[in-house]
Structure formats: structure tokens, C-alpha cells
Design an enzyme around this catalytic site. Structure first.
Site, PDB file in Angstrom:
ATOM      1  N   ASP A 240       0.835  -1.200   0.000  1.00 28.62           N
ATOM      2  CA  ASP A 240       0.000   0.000   0.000  1.00 28.62           C
ATOM      3  C   ASP A 240       0.873   1.254   0.000  1.00 28.62           C
ATOM      4  OD1 ASP A 240      -2.470   1.691   0.636  1.00 28.62           O
ATOM      5  OD2 ASP A 240      -3.260  -0.345   0.686  1.00 28.62           O
ATOM      6  N   HIS A 271      -3.858   5.555   3.870  1.00 20.64           N
ATOM      7  CA  HIS A 271      -4.533   4.352   3.390  1.00 20.64           C
ATOM      8  C   HIS A 271      -3.829   3.091   3.874  1.00 20.64           C
ATOM      9  CE1 HIS A 271      -5.754   1.246   0.454  1.00 20.64           C
ATOM     10  NE2 HIS A 271      -6.865   1.935   0.326  1.00 20.64           N
ATOM     11  N   SER A 436     -11.917  -3.017   0.391  1.00 20.06           N
ATOM     12  CA  SER A 436     -10.536  -3.010   0.839  1.00 20.06           C
ATOM     13  C   SER A 436     -10.457  -2.827   2.345  1.00 20.06           C
ATOM     14  CB  SER A 436      -9.733  -1.914   0.136  1.00 20.06           C
ATOM     15  OG  SER A 436     -10.157  -0.643   0.549  1.00 20.06           O
TER      16      SER A 436
END
Length: 1079
Positions: A240, A271, A436
Site C-alpha cells: 500500500d 490508506h 478493501s
């Protein structure tokens, strides 16, 4: 091809598909919100401010934009194995030297990352002045597997405060906004911004409220924590945006690696921190496995840019570091993106358990994302805290196998993905939604489960998936293409995994065409003699080894007491199970003797899987596992011809591999036609409507020459992009003369517009254009020309009323020619083609859109034409036209002309079409590259030889004179493990604190552990201590009463059985002295 498509064959497909502008690395990230701006309100290296109501927790809405483009002159050269940097350079130099291109300039692009010192299976090369022949010469080298363009991915994440008033962290929040996870924003589409900015289907939608609680505790991870299992010794990788070095939530970050061109390891977006927190946070918003070894792979920059080569290098490094679990919150519809798909297979083959989000493109069906749709990957869907499937969660089936086969069951499992709390970028918590979010929930659970297994050799991608799906709790009222095997149950998975023995299993583990609604769409229509075989695509999971095979042939054993001999079964399967999985395609048909019979038939298919024994000292040693696939179907007498409708699937094409544009040109967020065009994907609502009207709908996955037209009343062709064999055209004309009717729903086809929506490919320096329009109108015109019919290349849209029904025409064409004795309906519509080409608006009066015609032959069929299919398509339908389809079927099946159409004031004389030429095929199109009909030729592409019709080899039955199990779902158990006998140790389960109810809030939320009324009791270890305590109190009370009675009774008693001497002495001593005697 009748069954599933063997995944290994994908390696042989053309590599040009990877050049398409779609790109693979679309982010299946947190829920995006419509209207995200290009410029963030926050600097890329700062975190959004927390909620004013709580300094350590905030709930944010995450806005997302995504686009991708190829990098000029850069190519990824894949090799057949792992080689040193020196060897790779020699191979490339040798291949380019053989090209003989003197003007060629090239150099290897340095990749400064942790994998640079290790052998690699690819190289990134900058090549200038490269001709197509030079690239082909590269691929001719024996050690070079393929050459693909380097891709640059832009992902914009923008955190903004929730529009609702601030509330404490544990208050009811859960504001969700939704749109497609792939915006497909392309500046090179050449359409005017005003046109593409028109509002499409994807509008913001509100989800159900959800309490953002600790998801790990809701799933009872604390039960395993108190047993001493906290993820220790398990390596989990997060691909990520990185993680800050001194984040207070993490105590065991083993390694942080940077694969970008920025000189930082920190997360500037938040994130990656959120995802890592769900997996391994140790405080506040607790993760599942706080003691796991966290490996952070930073593959996105703070400007939200990534490259394909960064991912490939990072994947290789993950293999070298022997990562156990890998969470991947990206995805896209391109299952033909070879470098990525190949690397995912290689990862799982090296025992990396990959968990991936299934996609945020729900509630549409056929919207699964890759790699989550692969058999070897755990694909995760999302639910809210009320156990409802999240609206944004993508639905199955897989579309790899179409048109000849049928899709597989995905997602594999669902879990909480709405309003879940995770770590903030620097500190504190926030709540986000999306698949996600659900993906790291399962990744964290998998990490925790892996740490509970003493023999880690038993843990592999197959065995973990087997434990998860066997233990999943099925959600009521939800079908298998929405929930997969059900909701994650961590405790049951622990029980199964700790009793696991290597074996093979099936997904789904049984076929019950009578079970509703879980087995939708199979349960929605009974089978009958003469119908197309029902195909069920079953996944074989092989927990015994990365590779395996099926011994001998599958055995079909019908149960005679349950009429199993009334059905025929054919089976096709993967010749090799790799990695960890394969397919088993089961075709079911009704025997001739049951043509007029009605009832239930049962049997089972038995297969034996063999794998090399890894620890067997004997050469050639194998492990075997035999599994049964129970089958249960409902048979009805063959319906009359008028009630049977045949859907032409064979002539529908979609992305990938080609560039097929959407049927509605206003769909700016979703310009590709990628949902499969199947009655169980984006035409699901139409199928359900037809079934409710009593029609039986079957699917034709072969050429028109391969079905018996005398069995069907109507053949439906909707949104057809494929060409037609000359033999198909001849047969269809003969069939219609003999009574078959035809309904065609077409779409736009205009070569000028197709050139307008082209895009420039920087690698080939060529303009890529759509290979067809919304439909292949020239091919349809060839099909219907014998009756004097044709569609035009006009492109129209607009609202109108027909037969008192509101209608919307979305990027449809008009009827250019029609027989003079036919019925034609015309409406006033806007010229959308003029708007696209010149940005001008004009209304055209009397556009012919609907035609009905009775063929002149004796007993001949009827033909109905309509110029737009969007009113049937779930993908972008604004106003349905199911009533019109009913009317057309009444006309084609029963020769009943609807008065509302025959006497309509919109009826006009049929057009002759002599004043304007008919549409021609786009010159230079590449449809032949992936067409089943065309093949390349020196001149124009020409039809291939007509393929043979699929032939099924029906299995020879081995009847069983025994009773079949009544409940196939509960009868199937992994390894025959009885969960009632696998008890947890008696531990004190953690009981989350319960907050007071807010006004108007449901009290169901405050049941500890998230138990909902009417659900099963998830609180393992809480119920038993309560009953034990109550039982102890009853026993103590009994003894107190007896003791009291003994003291109050007189000394003279009635005669009774003489007690043993030592007991009498005990009683006397206790009564007189109160001391315990010595025995």
C-alpha cells in the site's frame, strides 16, 4: 469448450491486451464519493484533521480518482526464469542485436529497491525508435517470455470530514457513499468534457447505519488472544502507501521497504496505515494479530503514483522473504493482464496466502475484480454490521469462462467492510468502508489463525481457504454469488484448522438446484428433457500440495430410490491442479425417459485427487483424497415451445481482451463493456422478470448451427458484438421459415463516433479505436438482410412515452429498412451523434426505433427489432422496458400483435432506406484478433471454418440402491470434522464494554460481541460458564437443605437400611464434635 476454462491456458493468449488503456492496478480502495476534485484540500504528507468531538478518533469519507497511462518508450521484458542482472542484460543485448535496427537506442532502467541485489524474472528497458519488428524480435529470444509496456498508475485519495454532525467514536455513524471503484477517467478519449461530465448511473447512495466498533472483538479474536495466540511468528505483508516509523499502534514492524522513486518510507496518505491497523494494531482500534511480523511494502507515492514494475519487484521480494500472508487492496476487470496474473500464481505457488478485495462495483452482478476472482486467491466481499451484503460489494459470477462455460462462485467469503475502525495516519482511529476494508479484516484473521497451528507446514493457500469456507456462517436470504460461502467465523475456522488433515475439497461442496435462494440462479428454473445442459463450475481446492491431478475419471453414481437415473451427467476437469486449485465442470441434463416426468432426482459425482507427498521418502509417493459432489435437481415435463426462450451468448463479446465500449455513451465512469452480457450478470433483472412471467430461458454458448430450433419459440439477440458464420446466417433463415421467431435489441454503431472515442497508445504510437460500437450493426444487417431489414448508423437518445409507459432511449440506433407490410413505431429523439462529433444539439422527428414483422412463409416465425438494449441492461438502465419485452414475446411466441403498438399514434410507414447507405465496418479494426468467427487474412479478415458443435461425453452411471442424504449442505463436512467434538478450552471470553443507547438507536447493537437477535450464539465460552454456575448453586442449595433437615430431626427414627460402620462413626463424630473423622 463446455465447462470451465483452464487458467493455465491464459498464458497463451495474445499479449497486446495489456496495452489497452484500462490497466490492471485499479484500486479497490475505500468507498469513493462522486465528484472528487483533482486537488486535495490537504497536503499529500498531512493527515486530515480529526473529528472535533474526539481527538483520537474520526470518521472520514474517502474520495478517490484513478487513471493510468503507459510510459513512453519503457517496456517490461519478462524472462522464463530468474537470472542475474548481468545475464538479463546479455539476453536483451543479444535479442536486440539480432533485430538489425541500427537506429535503435536502448538502456536498462535502474531499479533502486531491496530486490535489486537478487535474481529477477523481468527487466525494465527504455527503448527509443523501436519498431514493432524489434519488439517481436525480443520475444523470439528463447529466454524472453513476453514484452509488455510499463504502466504508470495515478490514484488520488482525498479524505474529507463526514457531512453529518460530529459524534463520538462509538456513536452511530456509518455514512457511506458509493460509486464504481474504477472511474476509468481518461483524458485521451477525445470527447468533449461537457459530454462526458453528464450524470451517469453512479450516484451517491446512503448505506445502513453501522456502529464503528472493534471488528476484531466482534469476530471474537479476543477468545484466541486469551489462549495465547496473537499472530506471533507469522509474516504478513501490506502492499500500500507505507507506514510511519514510530506509529504508536504497532510494536512489531519487522521491515518497511520502499519500492517507489520517493526517498521516504512513511505513509503520507493514511490508506496503508489504516489497512495495517486492521491487521496488526495493538491499541485503541485493535487489529487481529498484534504480535505478527508486519512487512510494509510502499508501492504508491505520496502523489499516489505507482508502476507495474514496482509491484513485480515487490512481489519477487515477498517471495524471497517467505511472506506468509499478503493483503492486496487493488483490482480490476482485466484477468488477461499477464505479468500481474502470472506473478500472483507464482506468489501462491510459493505458499503465500493472498487475500484480495472482490471490488466495489456492486450491486451489479458480473463485476468481480482480479486477482480476487482467481481460484488460488481468497476473494473477500463486504457486509455491514447488520449482516446485510454491502451495496458496494461486487457480485459474481466470474466471466473468464464465457461464453462456452459458466462462471465460478465468488466471492469466497464476506465479512465486515462498512463502518470499520482502523488506525489513523499518525495516531487515533477513523472509520472507513469498502471491500478493501473487508480484505484486511480477513487478512488479519488469517494471520491470527495461522499462528494457532503448531504444524505450520499444514498452512497453505488451499488449506486456509478450506478452513474459512467450511466454517463460514451462511447468511439467510442471500445467494452464493453475493456471499460466497458466508460470513467469516473466526472461532469455527480455528476449530477446523486445528483438526485439519491435508485433503481435497470442493467449492461449492454440493449442487442442489432446488435450494432457494442460496443456489440462485440454478434454483430459479427447473430442468427438463431437451433443454440446454445446466453447467455448474466447481472449484477443486487441493490442500495436499501446490500441484495435483485427478486419478482415473470422475464417477457418476445416481441414487435409484431418488430417481437418479432420470438425469445424465458429463464432467470435464483440469488436467493439472495448479497452483493449489483446478476446476470441475459438471453438465447436467435430463434423460429421455423423464421427458414427461416431474420430481426430484439425486446422485453424486466422486473424484479422487492425488498430489506428490512432500515429506515421503519413497520416490514417487503420492497422497490421495476422495471427495463426493452430491447433486440434486428438480425435473419438470418439457415446456411447450412457446414458453421457451433461447438467449444467444455466443455472439456477445466484452472487455477483456478487446476495447468494447459501453452501450450507453454517457457512462463516463465506466466506458468499457465488461460485465459479460449474460442473463445471470448484467441482464439478471430481465431474466428474473421472464421467469416470473412463466418463460423458460436457456443460454446458447455455441454457434447458431448447434441448437434444435423446433424446441424454441423465440431466439433473443441482445447487444451482439460478434460476427456470424455464413452457415449460421443460412440456418437462421431456414429456422425462421419453419416457425422460430427472432427478437433483436441492437445498439449504436457509427464509425465517426468510434474514431472520436479512440485513444492514443504511447508504446505503439498508434490510435486505438473500438473494435465495434455498442453492437456490431453491420453483422446484424447481414443476418436480417434477406427480409429487407437493416439498422442505421444513427445515434439517438431521449425520453418518450410508448403505450402509456415512460421510456428512455440511451445511445441507440434507428431502423433504416423494414418490409412495407410490417409495423414500425417512431419517436422524436435527440441526435446524440451530432452532440458527440460537433457538440451541437438537434432533435430529429420520426426516428424509427421499433419494428414487428410476420414472415410470409406458411407457418413462419416473426421478427421484432428494437434499436437500444440499455433498457434491459442492469449496468446502466434508467427506465426498464420489460413491459415491451413481454409484448414482443406475446407477438413472437403466440402471434398476438399488441394493440397498443399496432394502433399506436406513433406508427409510421416502414422506411425503405434507399436514401442513405447502410453502416459499414470500421476500416482497420482488429476484431479478428479475439473473434471466434474471423481470422486474419492478407486482405480483409475472413470467417474461420465453422467449428464443430460441443459434444458431451456422458458419464457411465454406477447406480446405488441407497437413500441419498436429505440436507446436502449440512451433510458436507470438511474432513468429516464434527465441530461439536472440537471444543475450545475453557477461557474467560472478553466482554466488550456496552455503551448507553442513543435516542432512537436500536438496542440490538448493544448485545456484546455483535450478536443479533435470532442469530446463532457466537459467544463461545460465555454460555457454558453461566449454566455451570447455576448448576453449582442448585447443588449447593440441595446440600444446605439436607443438612438443615438432618439437624432438626429427632433422635428416634424409623428403621432403615443399616449403614456401614465407618459411615455411622462419621455421622456420630460430625454431630457431636463437629470435626472431620479420619478414614
Amino acid at each position: 469448450m463446455v465447462g470451465a476454462t483452464l487458467q493455465l491456458k491464459m498464458l497463451l493468449l495474445p499479449v497486446w491486451a495489456s496495452m489497452l488503456f484500462m490497466g490492471f492496478l485499479s484500486v479497490v480502495g475505500m468507498e469513493p464519493t462522486e465528484g472528487a476534485k483533482s486537488d486535495s484540500d490537504y497536503p499529500p504528507n498531512t493527515e486530515p484533521p480529526p473529528s472535533s468531538s474526539a481527538s483520537n478518533c474520526s470518521e472520514m469519507t474517502l474520495k478517490l480518482e484513478f487513471k493510468t497511462k503507459t510510459v513512453e518508450h519503457e517496456y517490461i521484458i519478462g524472462f522464463t526464469g530468474y537470472f542475474s542482472a548481468k545475464a538479463r542484460r546479455l539476453y536483451i543485448s543479444s535479442a536486440l542485436r539480432n533485430a538489425g535496427d541500427q537506429a535503435l537506442e536502448w538502456h536498462i532502467v535502474p531499479r533502486e529497491n531491496p530486490a535489486a541485489d537478487f535474481p529477477s524474472d523481468f527487466e525494465l528497458v527504455h527503448i527509443r525508435l523501436a519498431s514493432p519488428s524489434s519488439l517481436l524480435t525480443l520475444e523470439d529470444h528463447p529466454y524472453i517470455k513476453r514484452v509488455t509496456p510499463q504502466r504508470k498508475v495515478f490514484r488520488k485519495l482525498k479524505y474529507v470530514p463526514s457531512p453529518e454532525p460530529s459524534a463520538p467514536c462509538n456513536a452511530t455513524r456509518g455514512t457511506q457513499s458509493w460509486q464504481s471503484s474504477r472511474t476509468f477517467r481518461r483524458t485521451s478519449l477525445s470527447l468533449s468534457s461537457g459530454f462526458w461530465h453528464a450524470t451517469g448511473r453512479h450516484s451517491s447512495r446512503r448505506l445502513l447505519r453501522a456502529i464503528p466498533r472493534h471488528v476484531a472483538q466482534i469476530l471474537q479474536a479476543d477468545v484466541l488472544w486469551q489462549m495465547g495466540h496473537t499472530g506471533a511468528g507469522v509474516k504478513v505483508a501490506v502492499f500500500d502507501t507505507g507506514l510511519s516509523e514510530k506509529h504508536p499502534h504497532f510494536k512489531n514492524v519487522k521491515e518497511r521497504t520502499n519500492w517507489t522513486n520517493e526517498k521516504t518510507l512513511d505513509d503520507g496518505l493514511g490508506h496503508g496505515t489504516f489497512v495495517a491497523g486492521v491487521i496488526a494494531s495493538m491499541r485503541e482500534c485493535q487489529g487481529f494479530a498484534p504480535d505478527s511480523e508486519l512487512h510494509i511494502f510502499r508501492v504508491f507515492t505520496n502523489n499516489q503514483v505507482s508502476y507495474t514494475s514496482w509491484f513485480l519487484d515487490a512481489f519477487n521480494y515477498a517471495i524471497l522473504k517467505k511472506i506468509d500472508v499478503l493483503n492486496l487492496s487493488i483490482g480490476g476487470p482485466d484477468f488477461m493482464d499477464h505479468p500481474f496474473v502470472d506473478k500472483v500464481w507464482e506468489l501462491t505457488a510459493n505458499k503465500v496466502i493472498m487475500v484480495s478485495a472482490i471490488g466495489n462495483d456492486g450491486p451489479l452482478y458480473g463485476t468481480l475484480n482480479n486477482p480476487a476472482d482467481q481460484m488460488d486467491v481468497i476473494g473477500v466481499g463486504g457486509i455491514d454490521f447488520e449482516d446485510n451484503i454491502a451495496r458496494f460489494s461486487s457480485r459474481g459470477m466470474t466471466t473468464w469462462e464465457l461464453p462456452g462455460g459458466y462462471g465460478r462462485v465468488k466471492p469466497d467469503i464476506v465479512t465486515y467492510g462498512s463502518g470499520v475502525r482502523g488506525s489513523g495516519m499518525k495516531e487515533g482511529c477513523r472509520s472507513l468502508s469498502g471491500t478493501s476494508v473487508a480484505s484486511p479484516v480477513v487478512a488479519g484473521a488469517v494471520t491470527l489463525l495461522a499462528s494457532t497451528v503448531q504444524n505450520r507446514d499444514l498452512v497453505n493457500p488451499a488449506s486456509m481457504k478450506q478452513a474459512l469456507i467450511a466454517s463460514a456462517r451462511r447468511l439467510p436470504g442471500v445467494n452464493m454469488f453475493e456471499q460466497g460461502h458466508g460470513k467469516l467465523d473466526l472461532i469455527r475456522a480455528y476449530q477446523i484448522l486445528n483438526s485439519y488433515k491435508p485433503q481435497a475439497s470442493l467449492s461449492p461442496s454440493y449442487i442442489d438446484l432446488t435450494e432457494s435462494p442460496y443456489m440462485w440462479p440454478y434454483c430459479s428454473q427447473p430442468i427438463y428433457y431437451g433443454g440446454m445442459p445446466t453447467i455448474v463450475n466447481v472449484t477443486i481446492l487441493n490442500g495436499m500440495g501446490v500441484t495435483g491431478r485427478i486419478l482415473d475419471k470422475p464417477i457418476w453414481q445416481p441414487y435409484l430410490p431418488q430417481n437418479g437415473d432420470h438425469i445424465d451427467v458429463a464432467v470435464s476437469y483440469s488436467p493439472v491442479l495448479w497452483p493449489w486449485a483446478g476446476y470441475l465442470a459438471v453438465s447436467i441434463s435430463v434423460a429421455k425417459k423423464a421427458a414427461s416426468w416431474e420430481g426430484i432426482a439425486q446422485g453424486h459425482v466422486m473424484i479422487t485427487v492425488a498430489s506428490p507427498a512432500e515429506n515421503n521418502s519413497e520416490a514417487g509417493g503420492e497422497m490421495t483424497s476422495t471427495v463426493k459432489l452430491p447433486i440434486k435437481v428438480k425435473i419438470v415435463p418439457t415446456p411447450p415451445r412457446s414458453k421457451r426462450v433461447l438467449w444467444d451468448q455466443y455472439h456477445n463479446l466484452r472487455y477483456p481482451p478487446g476495447y468494447f465500449p459501453r452501450d450507453n455513451l454517457r457512462m463516463k465512469n465506466d466506458p468499457l463493456d465488461w460485465n459479460g452480457d449474460h442473463i445471470h450478470t448484467n441482464f439478471r433483472d430481465m431474466y428474473q422478470h421472464l421467469r416470473s412471467m412463466g418463460y423458460f430461458v436457456e443460454v446458447l454458448g455455441a454457434p447458431i448451427t448447434c441448437f434444435d430450433a423446433s424446441q424454441y419459440g423465440t431466439l433473443m439477440m441482445v447487444d451482439s458484438e460478434e460476427e456470424y458464420f455464413p452457415e449460421e446466417i443460412t440456418k437462421l433463415r431456414r429456422d425462421i421459415d419453419n416457425g422460430l421467431s427472432l427478437i433483436i435489441f441492437s445498439d449504436w454503431y457509427n464509425t465517426s463516433v468510434m474514431r472520436k472515442v479512440k485513444f492514443y497508445d504511447e508504446n505503439t504510437r498508434q490510435w486505438w479505436m473500438p473494435d465495434t460500437g455498442g453492437a456490431n450493426v453491420p453483422a446484424l444487417n447481414d443476418l436480417i438482410s434477406v427480409w429487407g431489414m437493416a439498422f442505421s448508423d444513427g445515434l439517438y437518445e431521449g425520453d418518450f412515452t410508448l403505450a402509456d409507459h415512460d421510456m428512455y432511449y440511451a445511445s441507440g440506433c434507428s431502423i433504416a429498412r423494414f418490409p412495407e407490410d410490417g409495423i414500425v413505431i417512431a419517436k422524436n429523439l435527440k441526435d446524440q451523434g451530432l452532440e458527440v462529433l460537433k457538440q451541437e444539439t438537434a432533435v430529429v422527428e420520426g426516428v424509427p426505433i421499433l419494428g414487428l414483422y410476420q414472415t410470409p412463409s406458411d407457418g413462419g416465425g416473426r421478427i421484432a427489432l428494437y434499436g437500444d438494449s440499455n433498457c434491459l441492461d442492469d449496468s446502466h438502465r434508467q427506465k426498464d422496458c420489460f413491459w415491451l419485452l413481454d409484448a414482443l414475446l406475446q407477438y413472437t411466441s403466440y402471434s398476438m400483435t399488441p394493440p397498443s403498438l399496432s394502433h399506436s399514434h406513433s406508427r409510421v410507414p416502414p422506411p425503405t432506406g434507399t436514401d442513405k447507405p447502410l453502416p459499414q465496418r470500421l476500416e482497420g479494426n482488429h476484431l479478428y484478433r479475439y473473434s471466434k468467427v474471423l481470422e486474419a487474412h492478407l486482405g480483409d479478415p475472413k470467417p474461420r471454418p465453422l467449428p464443430a458443435c460441443p459434444h458431451l461425453s456422458w458419464a457411465k452411471p454406477q447406480p446405488l440402491n441407497e437413500t441419498a442424504p436429505s440436507n446436502l449442505w449440512k451433510h458436507q463436512k470438511l474432513l468429516s470434522v464434527d465441530l461439536d467434538k472440537v471444543a475450545l478450552p475453557n477461557v474467560r471470553a472478553y466482554r466488550p464494554q456496552v455503551r448507553p443507547l442513543s435516542p432512537g438507536e436500536s438496542g440490538a447493537w448493544d448485545i456484546p460481541g455483535g450478536i443479533m437477535p435470532g442469530r446463532y450464539n457466537q459467544e463461545v465460552g460465555q454460555t457454558i460458564p453461566v449454566f455451570a454456575f447455576l448448576g453449582a448453586m442448585v447443588v449447593l442449595s440441595f446440600f444446605v437443605v439436607q443438612l438443615t433437615k438432618a439437624k432438626s430431626k429427632p433422635k428416634r427414627r424409623k428403621p432403615r437400611i443399616k449403614r456401614p460402620t465407618y459411615l455411622q462413626q462419621q455421622t456420630t463424630t460430625t454431630t457431636t464434635s463437629g470435626k472431620n473423622p479420619t478414614v
